[in-house]
Design a protein around this motif. Sequence first.
Motif, PDB file in Angstrom:
ATOM      1  N   GLY A 183      53.147  52.459  69.293  1.00 57.45           N
ATOM      2  CA  GLY A 183      52.356  51.252  69.060  1.00 57.45           C
ATOM      3  C   GLY A 183      53.156  50.111  68.495  1.00 57.45           C
ATOM      4  O   GLY A 183      52.654  49.003  68.362  1.00 57.45           O
ATOM      5  N   PHE A 206      50.114  50.369  61.677  1.00 53.61           N
ATOM      6  CA  PHE A 206      48.645  50.376  61.726  1.00 53.61           C
ATOM      7  C   PHE A 206      48.012  50.730  60.385  1.00 53.61           C
ATOM      8  O   PHE A 206      46.795  50.706  60.250  1.00 53.61           O
ATOM      9  CB  PHE A 206      48.151  51.365  62.793  1.00 53.61           C
ATOM     10  CG  PHE A 206      48.554  50.968  64.181  1.00 53.61           C
ATOM     11  CD1 PHE A 206      47.835  50.010  64.877  1.00 53.61           C
ATOM     12  CD2 PHE A 206      49.657  51.545  64.784  1.00 53.61           C
ATOM     13  CE1 PHE A 206      48.210  49.623  66.154  1.00 53.61           C
ATOM     14  CE2 PHE A 206      50.046  51.172  66.060  1.00 53.61           C
ATOM     15  CZ  PHE A 206      49.319  50.207  66.750  1.00 53.61           C
ATOM     16  N   ASP A 212      43.919  42.597  59.053  1.00 55.04           N
ATOM     17  CA  ASP A 212      43.421  43.193  60.293  1.00 55.04           C
ATOM     18  C   ASP A 212      43.007  44.644  60.110  1.00 55.04           C
ATOM     19  O   ASP A 212      42.972  45.407  61.067  1.00 55.04           O
ATOM     20  CB  ASP A 212      44.515  43.141  61.365  1.00 55.04           C
ATOM     21  CG  ASP A 212      44.838  41.713  61.755  1.00 55.04           C
ATOM     22  OD1 ASP A 212      43.919  40.874  61.715  1.00 55.04           O
ATOM     23  OD2 ASP A 212      45.997  41.452  62.093  1.00 55.04           O
ATOM     24  N   LYS A 215      40.471  46.035  62.538  1.00 53.50           N
ATOM     25  CA  LYS A 215      41.042  46.188  63.884  1.00 53.50           C
ATOM     26  C   LYS A 215      41.946  47.405  63.931  1.00 53.50           C
ATOM     27  O   LYS A 215      41.918  48.190  64.878  1.00 53.50           O
ATOM     28  CB  LYS A 215      41.868  44.949  64.244  1.00 53.50           C
ATOM     29  CG  LYS A 215      41.125  43.920  65.045  1.00 53.50           C
ATOM     30  CD  LYS A 215      42.133  42.918  65.607  1.00 53.50           C
ATOM     31  CE  LYS A 215      41.470  41.573  65.764  1.00 53.50           C
ATOM     32  NZ  LYS A 215      42.436  40.491  65.964  1.00 53.50           N
ATOM     33  N   ASP A 216      42.781  47.553  62.889  1.00 58.86           N
ATOM     34  CA  ASP A 216      43.686  48.702  62.817  1.00 58.86           C
ATOM     35  C   ASP A 216      42.897  50.008  62.907  1.00 58.86           C
ATOM     36  O   ASP A 216      43.265  50.922  63.645  1.00 58.86           O
ATOM     37  CB  ASP A 216      44.476  48.682  61.500  1.00 58.86           C
ATOM     38  CG  ASP A 216      45.631  47.680  61.534  1.00 58.86           C
ATOM     39  OD1 ASP A 216      46.037  47.291  62.643  1.00 58.86           O
ATOM     40  OD2 ASP A 216      46.101  47.294  60.452  1.00 58.86           O
ATOM     41  N   LEU A 219      41.709  50.635  66.400  1.00 65.13           N
ATOM     42  CA  LEU A 219      42.817  51.022  67.276  1.00 65.13           C
ATOM     43  C   LEU A 219      43.245  52.465  67.007  1.00 65.13           C
ATOM     44  O   LEU A 219      43.431  53.250  67.932  1.00 65.13           O
ATOM     45  CB  LEU A 219      44.003  50.068  67.085  1.00 65.13           C
ATOM     46  CG  LEU A 219      43.804  48.693  67.727  1.00 65.13           C
ATOM     47  CD1 LEU A 219      44.888  47.723  67.273  1.00 65.13           C
ATOM     48  CD2 LEU A 219      43.788  48.800  69.245  1.00 65.13           C
ATOM     49  N   VAL A 220      43.372  52.813  65.723  1.00 69.83           N
ATOM     50  CA  VAL A 220      43.819  54.167  65.384  1.00 69.83           C
ATOM     51  C   VAL A 220      42.803  55.197  65.865  1.00 69.83           C
ATOM     52  O   VAL A 220      43.163  56.216  66.477  1.00 69.83           O
ATOM     53  CB  VAL A 220      44.065  54.307  63.861  1.00 69.83           C
ATOM     54  CG1 VAL A 220      44.285  55.759  63.474  1.00 69.83           C
ATOM     55  CG2 VAL A 220      45.259  53.463  63.436  1.00 69.83           C
ATOM     56  N   SER A 222      40.750  54.956  68.293  1.00 71.17           N
ATOM     57  CA  SER A 222      40.792  55.030  69.749  1.00 71.17           C
ATOM     58  C   SER A 222      42.016  55.791  70.240  1.00 71.17           C
ATOM     59  O   SER A 222      41.925  56.622  71.136  1.00 71.17           O
ATOM     60  CB  SER A 222      40.793  53.629  70.365  1.00 71.17           C
ATOM     61  OG  SER A 222      39.717  52.879  69.854  1.00 71.17           O
ATOM     62  N   ILE A 223      43.163  55.506  69.624  1.00 69.40           N
ATOM     63  CA  ILE A 223      44.395  56.203  70.037  1.00 69.40           C
ATOM     64  C   ILE A 223      44.247  57.703  69.790  1.00 69.40           C
ATOM     65  O   ILE A 223      44.545  58.528  70.656  1.00 69.40           O
ATOM     66  CB  ILE A 223      45.634  55.653  69.280  1.00 69.40           C
ATOM     67  CG1 ILE A 223      45.901  54.199  69.677  1.00 69.40           C
ATOM     68  CG2 ILE A 223      46.867  56.503  69.567  1.00 69.40           C
ATOM     69  CD1 ILE A 223      46.945  53.492  68.807  1.00 69.40           C
TER      70      ILE A 223
END
Length: 286
Positions: A183, A206, A212, A215-216, A219-220, A222-223
């Motif tokens: 990432g 992240f 953010d 958002k982080d 994203l985490v 989802s990953i």
Amino acid sequence: TVKNGVHANYAFYNESIRDKLLEEKAIVSQMQEALNDKEFVVYYQPKVGLSSGAIACAEALVRWKKADGRVIAPDKFIPIFEKNRLISALDQYVFETVCRFLRRRLDQGQPVLPISVNISRLQFFREDFVATYAGIKDRYRIPDGLLELEFTESIAFDNLAFLADIVNQLKRQGFFCSIDDFGKGYSSLSLLKSLPIDTLKIDRLFFLDSDDKEKDAILVESIVGLVRKLNIRTVAEGIESQEQVAFLKSINCDLVQGYVFFRPMPEQEYEAAIEREREREPLIQV
Ligand code: C2E
Ligand code: MG
Ligand code: MG
Ligand code: MG
């Protein structure tokens, strides 16, 4: 004149480049001596399983311990070694040190946990890379599954087929393979499609305190969800707070590596940490 001005600047520019090269040259020759004098030491940073709350494995991280006692972090010298192709010698030294350590624990009948070792991207362009590492692993009779190789995603990922071939060869030799710092740079989902990796390490980026944060987290989560479905283990890097640990546990991340539990430490301290596992409560309350 302007022309002279340009020349003057040019000379100045040249001089600073020359200084830099001289400095690098000095570091390189010091490094060669340091390898002979065994000034490089390997530290270990445990990774904690989020479901067990116990140390599951560790990462080997090199340190340069100068004769005068100063300890230099890898970020200071690895980029220079990479430019000078000395990195292969260093990586191999670290890898062999880890194999020797595992062999000793195996011989002593002590509990042995897997260890991951960092590999510079330059290794992938060495024709004898897989054979050399497999040879050392065999020489120390390290059972399959105890060694993992971590490589960063910034490796020449324009040629994924080439890389996939090497990862496959490593796996056939009994190594686990991991993508580090995911990432951060040129991450691409095609990595996950093309490379038969075992583990994905989500970059520290992240988990930094930032505006953010939300958002982080998205994203985490989802990953981790995505990667789990591909049967790849996830490691969260650079975790410093219990709050982050609770979040990572809630989204089913597999492993945590960070100061919240352990800093990188010398071999003996790492052994003591494994020893303490038997007596203490899980690091994470379940
Ligand atoms: P990396 O492989 O991503 O290793 C993780 C780095 O994050 C380590 O830095 C570790 O000390 C640091 N870290 C771990 N937990 C935390 C935390 O909670 N907070 C913060 N702020 N940092 C944390 P280190 O040991 O300085 O190593 C830096 C990089 O140098 C490594 O990043 C790796 O890319 C490289 N490196 C280290 N050893 C070797 C080696 O033997 N060979 C090669 N090629 N590279 C190495
Ligand atoms: Mg690493
Ligand atoms: Mg074999
Ligand atoms: Mg990393």
